[in-house]
Scaffold this active site. Structure first.
Site, PDB file in Angstrom:
ATOM      1  N   ASN A  22       0.855  -1.194   0.000  1.00  0.00           N
ATOM      2  CA  ASN A  22       0.000   0.000   0.000  1.00  0.00           C
ATOM      3  C   ASN A  22       0.882   1.231   0.000  1.00  0.00           C
ATOM      4  OD1 ASN A  22       0.509   0.852   2.831  1.00  0.00           O
ATOM      5  ND2 ASN A  22      -0.396  -1.160   3.239  1.00  0.00           N
ATOM      6  N   ASP A  70      -4.546  -6.059   5.292  1.00  0.00           N
ATOM      7  CA  ASP A  70      -5.577  -6.846   5.963  1.00  0.00           C
ATOM      8  C   ASP A  70      -5.541  -8.316   5.545  1.00  0.00           C
ATOM      9  OD1 ASP A  70      -6.762  -4.799   7.511  1.00  0.00           O
ATOM     10  OD2 ASP A  70      -7.570  -3.941   5.664  1.00  0.00           O
ATOM     11  N   ASP A 112      -4.719  -8.919  13.249  1.00  0.00           N
ATOM     12  CA  ASP A 112      -4.887  -7.493  13.521  1.00  0.00           C
ATOM     13  C   ASP A 112      -3.993  -7.170  14.719  1.00  0.00           C
ATOM     14  OD1 ASP A 112      -5.765  -4.965  14.546  1.00  0.00           O
ATOM     15  OD2 ASP A 112      -7.498  -5.152  13.215  1.00  0.00           O
ATOM     16  N   ILE A 113      -2.893  -6.510  14.435  1.00  0.00           N
ATOM     17  CA  ILE A 113      -1.870  -6.299  15.469  1.00  0.00           C
ATOM     18  C   ILE A 113      -2.413  -5.405  16.576  1.00  0.00           C
ATOM     19  CG2 ILE A 113       0.454  -5.394  15.882  1.00  0.00           C
ATOM     20  CD1 ILE A 113       1.028  -6.192  12.904  1.00  0.00           C
TER      21      ILE A 113
END
Ligand code: C5P
Length: 403
Positions: free
Chosen positions: A212, A280, A307-308
């Site tokens: 990203n 994700d 999901d950290i």
């Protein structure tokens, strides 16, 4: 914090030297002792008499001044200082510092010192962005030279851009933070912080990946700002072009799963700031490079990544005292941030608008809202470094309240 600190101030030849008299005045107001070395170039912009009068000490200029060498040689000049501050630091003096040149009193004192050195660069934007200067800057940073500024704005040469020497209050703040940290007295001294930053790269096969547009600028700035306040910081970073911040333990990772593991390894910590743009999903990646076959488009099967932020926020005895997440949104910013805060069980959310045109992704500025249990604070548009400093100050203040 500056009371009785001895500052050897090297004034090199840049137009920003005109700010130096005010700098000396403000330093002395705070009880610092200032002694100046003025380079030949510096003397084109400010007189030795001005510096001597304001510092209350002789202004040193010549390397081979018999009287000075017998009374006060370059070695003693640096020995009798707690820090050497080069302001303004020109491209020339930075290059000489990197090369270890010693052709005048200023560069000789810099080479002969084992004292901490701080530079306040000031130059034309083209000189600042030139690869030579940027590479010198990186080398100086690896040698633990502290850097304050430069900032963006109108330059004396008529151009606009990065290259203005940091303003006097900013230099004073940097010196103050330096001495605080040196004395182990920062407001976050004794606290451990974990920061995530940058994007993750999720491999499709050995040569392709999903990524990203996160630059890592905001997360890296947060890590640096927490370290400046004395925290012991581990920064877990995805692939970015950002330099490792000073005084921060950096763990480089590529994928979300690696980031999760590095975060778990860095615990326990009192403070966690998740600024990374973690992917994700990750593709079920092929061991060999996928081959193109005419008329066929491969389907990517995606699996959910950990999901950290949510994982680190889970209640339990080892939960960090303060977990801060970021919410990059393109619509309904504050509402979505509030929902995210509840869903992920974190304490604060820094909500930022990343819609096209906001310039947040990859840019230097950020407009954020801090969402806490107490409500929403909207901050003005600030440079990412300033957002980070403000956030670090808020974090420090929240710990102070609980002491
Ligand atoms: O759910 P969303 O990605 O919008 O949440 C953003 C926040 O969650 C950021 O703080 C980001 O660092 C964190 N996050 C994470 N792990 C993920 C996804 C997001 O830590 N897999």
């Amino acid at each position: 914090m500056l009371e009785n600190r001895r500052i050897l101030l090297i004034v090199a030849g840049g137009i920003a030297a005109v700010k130096v008299p005010d700098l000396i005045r403000r330093l002395r107001e705070r009880g610092a002792h200032v002694r100046c070395i003025l380079t030949k170039g510096g003397a084109q912009f400010v007189t030795p008499l001005t510096l001597a009068a304001l510092s209350g000490d002789k202004c040193y200029q010549e390397l081979f001044d018999l009287k000075d060498e017998s009374e006060m040689g370059h070695i003693r000049l640096s020995r009798e200082a707690d820090i050497i501050l080069v302001a303004p630091a020109t491209a020339d003096i930075m290059a000489k510092m990197v090369a270890g040149m010693a052709d005048d009193l200023a560069t000789t004192a810099l080479l002969a010192t084992d004292k901490p050195v701080m530079i306040a660069p000031s130059m034309n934007v083209m000189m600042w962005t030139h690869p030579a200067t940027q590479s010198n800057l990186q080398i100086l940073k690896t040698r633990e030279v502290k850097v304050v500024g430069p900032s963006a704005g109108d330059l004396a040469c008529g151009e606009v851009g990065n290259g203005r020497m940091a303003e006097v209050p900013e230099i004073i703040a940097a010196l103050t933070r330096f001495f605080q940290k040196n004395d182990g007295q920062g407001p976050l001294t004794g606290y451990k912080a974990l920061v995530t930053s940058g994007p993750t790269h999720e491999p499709i096969d050995p040569v392709r990946y999903i990524a990203n547009r996160s630059s890592g600028k905001q997360g890296h700035a947060v890590a640096a700002a927490l370290a400046e306040l004395g925290a012991q910081v581990t920064l877990v970073s995805g692939p970015t072009h950002e330099a490792d911040p000073d005084g921060v333990n950096v763990v480089h990772v590529e994928t979300a799963k690696q980031m999760m593991k590095a975060c778990n390894d860095a615990l326990p910590a009192e403070i966690v700031v998740c600024a990374a743009a973690v992917a994700d999903w990750s593709p079920e990646n092929a061991k060999q490079k996928m081959k193109k076959e005419a008329g066929k488009t491969p389907a990517l099967t995606l699996a959910e990544n950990p999901d950290i932020l949510a994982t680190l926020s889970q209640p339990g005895p080892a939960r960090p005292n303060l977990v801060v997440g970021f919410a990059a949104e393109t619509e309904n910013l504050i509402e979505n941030a509030k929902t995210k805060r509840a869903k992920k069980n974190c304490d604060w959310i820094v909500a930022n608008d990343v819609s096209p045109g906001s310039g947040a992704f990859g840019g230097d500025n950020n407009t954020v809202h801090l969402v806490t249990a107490d409500g929403v604070e909207s901050w003005p548009t600030l440079r990412k470094r300033a957002v980070a400093e403000r956030l670090a100050e808020r974090i420090a203040a929240s710990f102070q309240r609980h002491l």
